[in-house]
Scaffold this motif. Structure first.
Motif, PDB file in Angstrom:
ATOM      1  N   TYR A 187       7.685   6.462  -1.288  1.00 54.09           N
ATOM      2  CA  TYR A 187       9.037   5.961  -1.562  1.00 54.09           C
ATOM      3  C   TYR A 187       9.399   6.299  -2.993  1.00 54.09           C
ATOM      4  N   VAL A 188      10.611   6.848  -3.151  1.00 52.15           N
ATOM      5  CA  VAL A 188      11.162   7.124  -4.475  1.00 52.15           C
ATOM      6  C   VAL A 188      12.404   6.235  -4.626  1.00 52.15           C
ATOM      7  N   GLY A 200       0.790  -1.230   0.000  1.00 53.16           N
ATOM      8  CA  GLY A 200       0.000   0.000   0.000  1.00 53.16           C
ATOM      9  C   GLY A 200       0.808   1.258   0.000  1.00 53.16           C
ATOM     10  N   LYS A 201       2.086   1.172  -0.151  1.00 51.14           N
ATOM     11  CA  LYS A 201       2.917   2.367  -0.187  1.00 51.14           C
ATOM     12  C   LYS A 201       2.917   2.925  -1.604  1.00 51.14           C
ATOM     13  N   LYS A 202       2.753   4.253  -1.688  1.00 53.85           N
ATOM     14  CA  LYS A 202       2.778   4.900  -2.983  1.00 53.85           C
ATOM     15  C   LYS A 202       4.246   5.017  -3.413  1.00 53.85           C
ATOM     16  N   THR A 203       4.555   4.290  -4.469  1.00 55.72           N
ATOM     17  CA  THR A 203       5.962   4.096  -4.834  1.00 55.72           C
ATOM     18  C   THR A 203       6.161   4.437  -6.293  1.00 55.72           C
ATOM     19  N   ILE A 204       7.310   5.021  -6.579  1.00 52.87           N
ATOM     20  CA  ILE A 204       7.742   5.262  -7.946  1.00 52.87           C
ATOM     21  C   ILE A 204       9.189   4.834  -8.094  1.00 52.87           C
ATOM     22  N   ILE A 205       9.497   4.219  -9.225  1.00 56.39           N
ATOM     23  CA  ILE A 205      10.877   3.836  -9.537  1.00 56.39           C
ATOM     24  C   ILE A 205      11.350   4.669 -10.705  1.00 56.39           C
ATOM     25  N   ILE A 206      12.549   5.241 -10.572  1.00 52.50           N
ATOM     26  CA  ILE A 206      13.094   6.158 -11.573  1.00 52.50           C
ATOM     27  C   ILE A 206      14.336   5.535 -12.204  1.00 52.50           C
ATOM     28  N   GLY A 207      14.364   5.522 -13.497  1.00 48.58           N
ATOM     29  CA  GLY A 207      15.549   5.046 -14.220  1.00 48.58           C
ATOM     30  C   GLY A 207      16.547   6.158 -14.381  1.00 48.58           C
ATOM     31  N   ALA A 208      17.471   6.282 -13.417  1.00 49.48           N
ATOM     32  CA  ALA A 208      18.464   7.355 -13.461  1.00 49.48           C
ATOM     33  C   ALA A 208      19.779   6.908 -14.083  1.00 49.48           C
ATOM     34  N   ASP A 209      19.787   5.711 -14.618  1.00 47.08           N
ATOM     35  CA  ASP A 209      20.976   5.240 -15.347  1.00 47.08           C
ATOM     36  C   ASP A 209      20.832   5.731 -16.776  1.00 47.08           C
ATOM     37  N   LEU A 210      21.408   6.888 -17.058  1.00 48.36           N
ATOM     38  CA  LEU A 210      21.204   7.543 -18.357  1.00 48.36           C
ATOM     39  C   LEU A 210      22.125   7.009 -19.454  1.00 48.36           C
ATOM     40  N   ARG A 211      23.091   6.190 -19.081  1.00 44.59           N
ATOM     41  CA  ARG A 211      24.027   5.686 -20.083  1.00 44.59           C
ATOM     42  C   ARG A 211      23.580   4.333 -20.661  1.00 44.59           C
ATOM     43  N   ASN A 212      23.105   3.470 -19.796  1.00 49.67           N
ATOM     44  CA  ASN A 212      22.721   2.132 -20.263  1.00 49.67           C
ATOM     45  C   ASN A 212      21.466   1.691 -19.510  1.00 49.67           C
ATOM     46  N   PRO A 213      20.335   2.296 -19.807  1.00 46.68           N
ATOM     47  CA  PRO A 213      19.110   1.978 -19.070  1.00 46.68           C
ATOM     48  C   PRO A 213      18.644   0.543 -19.328  1.00 46.68           C
ATOM     49  N   GLN A 214      18.157  -0.114 -18.242  1.00 40.51           N
ATOM     50  CA  GLN A 214      17.679  -1.486 -18.345  1.00 40.51           C
ATOM     51  C   GLN A 214      16.300  -1.658 -17.688  1.00 40.51           C
ATOM     52  N   LEU A 215      15.783  -0.632 -17.071  1.00 41.06           N
ATOM     53  CA  LEU A 215      14.535  -0.759 -16.315  1.00 41.06           C
ATOM     54  C   LEU A 215      13.375  -1.161 -17.211  1.00 41.06           C
ATOM     55  N   HIS A 216      13.356  -0.677 -18.438  1.00 37.51           N
ATOM     56  CA  HIS A 216      12.223  -0.956 -19.322  1.00 37.51           C
ATOM     57  C   HIS A 216      12.077  -2.453 -19.602  1.00 37.51           C
ATOM     58  N   VAL A 235      17.416  18.943 -10.788  1.00 42.63           N
ATOM     59  CA  VAL A 235      17.294  17.598 -10.216  1.00 42.63           C
ATOM     60  C   VAL A 235      16.823  17.689  -8.778  1.00 42.63           C
ATOM     61  N   SER A 236      17.331  18.680  -8.057  1.00 42.81           N
ATOM     62  CA  SER A 236      16.917  18.861  -6.667  1.00 42.81           C
ATOM     63  C   SER A 236      15.423  19.185  -6.585  1.00 42.81           C
ATOM     64  N   GLN A 237      14.953  20.027  -7.489  1.00 41.46           N
ATOM     65  CA  GLN A 237      13.525  20.370  -7.494  1.00 41.46           C
ATOM     66  C   GLN A 237      12.665  19.153  -7.834  1.00 41.46           C
ATOM     67  N   ILE A 238      13.150  18.350  -8.757  1.00 40.61           N
ATOM     68  CA  ILE A 238      12.391  17.157  -9.158  1.00 40.61           C
ATOM     69  C   ILE A 238      12.223  16.220  -7.980  1.00 40.61           C
ATOM     70  N   PHE A 239      13.299  15.983  -7.217  1.00 37.18           N
ATOM     71  CA  PHE A 239      13.219  15.055  -6.092  1.00 37.18           C
ATOM     72  C   PHE A 239      12.342  15.613  -4.959  1.00 37.18           C
ATOM     73  N   LYS A 240      12.368  16.938  -4.776  1.00 36.39           N
ATOM     74  CA  LYS A 240      11.497  17.527  -3.751  1.00 36.39           C
ATOM     75  C   LYS A 240      10.037  17.333  -4.121  1.00 36.39           C
ATOM     76  N   GLU A 241       9.728  17.519  -5.373  1.00 38.56           N
ATOM     77  CA  GLU A 241       8.355  17.355  -5.837  1.00 38.56           C
ATOM     78  C   GLU A 241       7.923  15.892  -5.754  1.00 38.56           C
ATOM     79  N   LEU A 242       8.857  14.985  -6.062  1.00 40.89           N
ATOM     80  CA  LEU A 242       8.529  13.554  -5.988  1.00 40.89           C
ATOM     81  C   LEU A 242       8.289  13.126  -4.537  1.00 40.89           C
ATOM     82  N   LYS A 243       9.062  13.667  -3.613  1.00 41.75           N
ATOM     83  CA  LYS A 243       8.879  13.313  -2.206  1.00 41.75           C
ATOM     84  C   LYS A 243       7.532  13.797  -1.690  1.00 41.75           C
TER      85      LYS A 243
END
Length: 778
Positions: free
Chosen positions: A683-684, A596-612, A670-678
């Motif tokens: 959980y981010v 029940g936790k509202k969760t988002i996962i972010i693909g911050a590996d910009l060189r070789n993304p594998q999350l998809h 990036v700092s603003q993005i994480f503040k908004e996500l929190k």
């Protein structure tokens, strides 16, 4: 970080040893030990089955004391000291191994001819009655190979590339040999080969295989190694027989020389007796005999004794001169007549010693040369004894002449007292006396000749055979028991050594103990097992992967207790590629969303993304992501966040691969993005790039409340521990927990999972980090 951790960061605590762990490590590979033992055992079986067996045959002889030889009563033993006889077995050993003896054995047994029964894999040497044919070589210098093949009632001989077909019962003959088959040759269609070698080769074979060993004080053990027992026994027995015959011939030489010397003296004395007999006859016929007066009898008796002693002295002088002439006439060292009537004990002893040294020197010359130190020593001794004999003869003759002179003076004195005795009677008695002395000497020499003749016939060797040749039926080589035991030991120690080398050279991390030993009080959140079928069980909430993830989630909550009521940013990273950080980030996000936790996962590996790939999303259909959000002012969070109903969580992919990922992640937006996500999520979860390969992750670590550091079991090298320790020290304000990922059942495992030992991360998710940029992958 304490010094102990630094020193032992790669191999664990210094001097640590756990017997159970060591046993468990090697026991894990028990099938390899069994296979190795079976392979080595089978190899030893094949080797023993087809290798040529070498057998050892042994014979024992005893060197007898010379006093025990009944044929030696004419020879005084010079090898006695203080009443003890000296036995020198080294001389007998040298004779046994001499060229003279062994070449006689080669000729007697025809050891130049080797007959083999040809087999499919190995050939067997056969000998004696084992050979189903006879072959006799006319040309003693012939060498080569003769092949025989039997087929039905015919045999085929191949000689010098010529094949001869001969029917049963017929012989084959050419200028070199004659071949005579036996009936047993046609019992089986076997193949044979006759190898004819030179005498020197045959001698070298025996010489190298023969071993003569002194045993105790007077026993000698003779051993020989060979592939055929019957041939070994024949060789040893023939060696003994040849040595005995050689010793008998040496003794007979001495006796024959004595017989010839005595016969020469008998001929001389016989002529003298005949002359005295004729002289007596003429004297009696020309003169009248009369009876001398009684008063002169005593004086005449004294004169008679003096003349007897004088005559014996002359005989001794004559014998001594003959012996001296015989010694001086020698061009080399040869035997002298011994005990022919000379009454000088020391002179006889010297002659006996001389003869023994001559025999010993002749025996050594059968296998050695005159330049040999031992032969030179004997020659020097013979020269010394020869000089001593000549000096002794001269002294003895000088003493005899002195005695003879005294006899003559005494005789003249007595003759003056019996001047009345008629000269005729004196002459007659002198002639009779000379005749009697010559006759006695003749009888004495006849006895000596008979003794020498008996000794010549009864000459015996100085050897006594204790054991004729016998063989050990167990082969000397190869040693079956030793090879079998050795094969089992090799079967055990070869894999043991290989595994030990692998273990010593292994620098990978395998268990949580490796982490605990090399890091300062690490927090290990979970150990995730390995699985090859993750795609099938990704939604299985009862799998071992799900259980391990729930354990990771629980331990993560304890790590974040200080911020229990606030939103949390969890950064997931690793040292290098393919260590499962994306897999861990995905599973922890999914697990948190399930409670029940509202969760988002972010693909911050910009060189070789594998999350998809884990989300089963086609990146071509999603053109916007985290990189677009950072660099573009017109894109909002709602534009890049995607709802996922299957996993009940939101996700944000990395977006297009930018040319400058490190600069993008270090921007203020990036700092603003994480503040908004929190503000929107409990959980981010951030999937980042490996920190040891690129610097992309460093700028965003400061935004994280906690960091999950992934280590790939059985893959990550232990050399990363110093880097991890520096990372912990540098970011000591962030709670860092470790996940040991991809644990397999291995010799390094310390427990077995109670489930099916699954692991939801597949090796096919391979990371391709580098400092350059490649083509964008889906």
């Amino acid at each position: 970080m304490n010094s102990k951790k630094n020193n032992d960061s790669e191999f664990g605590p210094e001097g640590s040893f756990n017997l159970f762990d060591e046993f468990k490590y090697y026991f894990y590979f028990w099938p390899f030990f069994i296979i190795s033992i079976l392979i080595f055992s089978f190899s030893s079986f094949i080797y023993l089955r087809y290798s040529t067996n070498i057998f050892e045959s042994t014979a024992t002889i005893q060197v007898k004391k010379k006093s025990s030889d009944i044929s030696n009563f004419l020879i005084e033993d010079s090898q006695t000291f203080y009443g003890f006889e000296r036995i020198n077995t080294e001389n007998d050993i040298a004779i046994i191994k001499s060229h003279k003896i062994l070449k006689q054995v080669v000729n007697s047994l025809d050891l130049q001819t080797l007959v083999y029964n040809l087999g499919t894999i190995k050939d067997n040497l056969i000998y004696g009655d084992q050979v189903p044919f006879e072959v006799k070589f006319y040309d003693k210098n012939f060498t080569g190979i003769i092949n025989i093949e039997v087929e039905n009632n015919f045999y085929f001989l191949r000689v010098d590339d010529q094949v001869f077909e001969i029917s049963e019962g017929k012989n084959f003959k050419n200028e070199n040999f004659i071949f005579t088959p036996k009936k047993s040759l046609f019992d089986y269609n076997w193949k044979y080969s006759i190898l004819r070698i030179t005498k020197e080769q045959a001698f070298n074979q025996i010489f190298s295989a023969l071993d003569v060993i002194p045993n105790d004080s007077d026993n000698i053990t003779i051993k020989i190694l060979g592939v055929n027992i019957q041939r070994n026994n024949q060789i040893l027995n023939k060696i003994i027989e040849t040595v005995e015959l050689d010793q008998v011939k040496d003794k007979q030489k001495i006796f024959k020389l004595s017989i010839d010397f005595i016969e020469n003296r008998l001929s001389t004395i016989s002529s003298k007796i005949d002359s005295l007999n004729i002289e007596t006859t003429f004297f009696k016929s020309g003169n009248e005999f009369f009876v001398p007066e009684f008063q002169t009898g005593n004086a005449l008796s004294i004169i008679d004794r003096i003349q007897d002693q004088s005559f014996e002295t002359k005989i001794q002088i004559d014998l001594s001169k003959n012996l001296k002439n015989s010694l001086q006439s020698q061009s080399d060292f040869s035997l002298l007549p011994n005990n022919v009537g000379i009454e000088n004990t020391s002179l006889n002893s010297l002659v006996s010693s001389y003869n023994n040294l001559v025999l010993e020197r002749d025996a050594l010359l059968s296998g050695l040369t005159e330049k040999n130190p031992i032969v030179k020593l004997l020659s020097t001794q013979l020269k010394d004894i020869k000089i001593n004999i000549l000096n002794s003869i001269d002294n003895y003759v000088s003493n005899l002449k002195t005695s003879l002179k005294n006899y003559d003076e005494f005789n003249n004195l007595k003759r003056s007292k019996i001047a009345e005795v008629p000269a005729l009677e004196t002459q007659l008695k002198s002639i009779s006396r000379n005749y009697q002395i010559a006759e006695n000497l003749y009888m004495f020499l006849l006895e000596r000749k008979e003794d020498a003749s008996i000794s010549y016939i009864a000459a015996l060797p100085n050897l006594k055979v204790i054991d004729y040749a016998y063989s050990d039926m167990n082969p000397k080589s190869p040693n079956k028991n030793r090879i079998t035991i050795l094969s089992i030991l090799l079967g055990f120690f070869v894999p043991f050594g290989i595994l030990n080398i692998i273990k010593i050279t292994d620098r990978r991390i395998h268990s949580r103990e490796d982490i605990e030993k090399n890091l300062n009080d690490p927090v290990i959140l979970a150990e995730i097992p390995f699985s090859n079928d993750f795609n099938k069980k990704i939604n299985d909430t009862k799998s071992i992967i799900a259980e391990s993830t729930r354990l990771l989630r629980t331990n993560l909550n304890y790590l974040l207790l200080d911020n229990e009521n606030t939103s949390k940013i969890i950064l997931v990273t690793s040292t290098g590629k393919s260590e499962g950080k994306t897999f861990i980030a995905f599973n922890i996000a999914k697990s948190l969303s399930l409670i029940g936790k509202k969760t988002i996962i972010i693909g911050a590996d910009l060189r070789n993304p594998q999350l998809h790939k884990l989300l089963s999303v086609d990146r071509k259909k999603i053109n916007k992501g985290f990189s677009n959000l950072v660099v573009s002012e017109n894109i909002t969070l709602d534009d890049v966040i995607v709802k996922n109903d299957d996993f009940q969580m939101d996700y944000m992919l990395s977006g297009p691969i930018p040319p400058n990922p490190a600069e993008i992640l270090d921007s203020k937006k990036v700092s603003q993005i994480f503040k908004e996500l929190k503000s929107k999520y409990d959980y981010v979860i951030i999937d980042t790039a490996p920190i040891a390969l690129v610097s992309d992750t460093i700028p965003i670590i400061k935004y994280a409340d906690s960091c999950i550091y992934c280590i790939r079991a059985h893959k990550t090298n232990r050399r990363v521990f110093p880097y991890i320790n520096d990372f912990i020290k540098k970011f000591d304000t962030i709670s860092i927990g470790f996940v040991l990922n991809g644990i397999k059942l291995s010799p390094h495992s310390y427990y077995r999972y109670g489930y099916s030992y699954d692991y939801a991360y597949n090796y096919k998710y391979n990371y391709g980090y580098s400092y350059g940029y490649g083509k964008e992958k889906e």
